[in-house]
Design a protein around this motif. Structure first.
Motif, PDB file in Angstrom:
ATOM      1  N   GLY A 125       0.833  -1.211  -0.132  1.00 55.74           N
ATOM      2  CA  GLY A 125      -0.090   0.033  -0.090  1.00 55.74           C
ATOM      3  C   GLY A 125       0.801   1.321   0.013  1.00 55.74           C
ATOM      4  N   ARG A 126       1.709   1.347   0.563  1.00 58.59           N
ATOM      5  CA  ARG A 126       2.728   2.467   0.246  1.00 58.59           C
ATOM      6  C   ARG A 126       3.301   2.317  -0.119  1.00 58.59           C
ATOM      7  NH1 ARG A 126       6.133   4.045   5.536  1.00 58.59           N
ATOM      8  NH2 ARG A 126       7.766   5.940   3.939  1.00 58.59           N
ATOM      9  N   LEU A 127       3.621   1.457  -0.941  1.00 63.19           N
ATOM     10  CA  LEU A 127       4.772   2.415  -2.810  1.00 63.19           C
ATOM     11  C   LEU A 127       3.626   2.200  -3.245  1.00 63.19           C
ATOM     12  CD1 LEU A 127       7.023  -0.939  -2.422  1.00 63.19           C
ATOM     13  CD2 LEU A 127       7.621   1.464  -1.918  1.00 63.19           C
ATOM     14  N   ARG A 128       2.404   1.782  -3.452  1.00 66.24           N
ATOM     15  CA  ARG A 128       1.139   2.203  -4.626  1.00 66.24           C
ATOM     16  C   ARG A 128       0.593   3.332  -4.254  1.00 66.24           C
ATOM     17  NH1 ARG A 128      -2.592  -3.209  -4.547  1.00 66.24           N
ATOM     18  NH2 ARG A 128      -1.672  -4.291  -5.580  1.00 66.24           N
ATOM     19  N   ALA A 129       0.939   3.839  -3.215  1.00 70.47           N
ATOM     20  CA  ALA A 129       0.235   5.624  -3.041  1.00 70.47           C
ATOM     21  C   ALA A 129       1.804   6.008  -3.540  1.00 70.47           C
ATOM     22  CB  ALA A 129       0.636   5.346  -0.801  1.00 70.47           C
ATOM     23  N   LEU A 130       2.768   6.135  -3.307  1.00 72.41           N
ATOM     24  CA  LEU A 130       3.697   6.760  -4.073  1.00 72.41           C
ATOM     25  C   LEU A 130       3.700   6.682  -5.562  1.00 72.41           C
ATOM     26  CD1 LEU A 130       6.138   8.221  -3.754  1.00 72.41           C
ATOM     27  CD2 LEU A 130       7.779   6.452  -3.547  1.00 72.41           C
ATOM     28  N   ALA A 131       3.563   5.558  -5.778  1.00 70.77           N
ATOM     29  CA  ALA A 131       3.398   4.830  -7.493  1.00 70.77           C
ATOM     30  C   ALA A 131       2.542   6.079  -7.935  1.00 70.77           C
ATOM     31  CB  ALA A 131       3.899   3.972  -7.530  1.00 70.77           C
TER      32      ALA A 131
END
Length: 219
Positions: free
Chosen positions: A185-191
């Motif tokens: 979720g953290r990386l998807r939010a950044l992406a």
């Protein structure tokens, strides 16, 4: 101007040029079979009052700053309605904007004051991570918090990589599945906000360096 924006303008022009027949544009079709379903480039250029070379460069995305008068002339020649005309103006305005400078990866350095703070928290574990969860600094207990990570190269020490790939991670975290979802979720939010973030790209590109650890994961 980014190449994508220029190509969007070119695609719009090509699509609408193909749908306008010479008769609709007030031209007399010449003899012989036309291989172009709509207007030829030279016909549209003539109707809009621009050179064929200029129009060709505009359609190919090599010319990116058509003047408002040229945009309006193209709209008239293409028989655009008001909504299409406005869209063409928007595409031309976007194509004229300079391309943003490529961003650099965020610094991995940690200020001396932060390092002193980590030391002051001993013996409690503490660490500093980047937005992509790279471990940038930690005190001794913080290092031991992720058992076995100290054996990885400093540049490969990443919480996401550890949770996914280290063989001890499923046993270390009682809520391992939740940790996995949180990392994703953290990386998807950044992406979602910065799809071209260089540090995110570096994390994805460097995953091959951790594959030996992945081979020993629990089934």
């Amino acid at each position: 101007m980014g190449p994508k924006t220029g190509s969007e303008l070119g695609r719009f022009l090509r699509a609408h040029r193909a749908r306008v027949t010479p008769a609709e544009a007030g031209l007399t079709a010449g003899p012989g079979l036309r291989r172009t379903p709509g207007l030829r480039r030279e016909e549209l250029a003539t109707l809009a009052g621009v050179s064929i070379d200029y129009y060709t460069r505009l359609e190919r995305g090599k010319e990116t700053r058509p003047s408002p008068s040229v945009v309006d002339a193209l709209a008239r020649a293409l028989l655009l309605d008001e909504r299409e005309h406005e869209h063409l103006r928007d595409l031309a305005a976007c194509a004229a904007r300079p391309a943003p400078e490529p961003s650099s990866p965020p610094s991995r350095s940690v200020q001396r004051g932060i390092k002193l703070l980590l030391e002051s928290l001993r013996p409690n574990p503490a660490h500093v991570v980047s937005r992509t969860m790279d471990v940038l600094a930690c005190n001794p207990s913080g290092t031991r918090l992720f058992a076995g990570m100290e054996k990885w190269p400093v540049t490969q020490r990443n919480v996401v990589r550890y949770v996914f790939l280290h063989p001890d991670a499923p046993d270390l975290f009682d809520d391992w599945d939740e940790q996995i979802r949180a990392c994703v979720g953290r990386l998807r939010a950044l992406a979602g906000t910065e799809p071209d973030a260089p540090d995110l790209a570096e994390l994805a590109a460097s995953e091959h360096a951790s594959k030996p650890a992945a081979d020993h994961r629990h089934p």
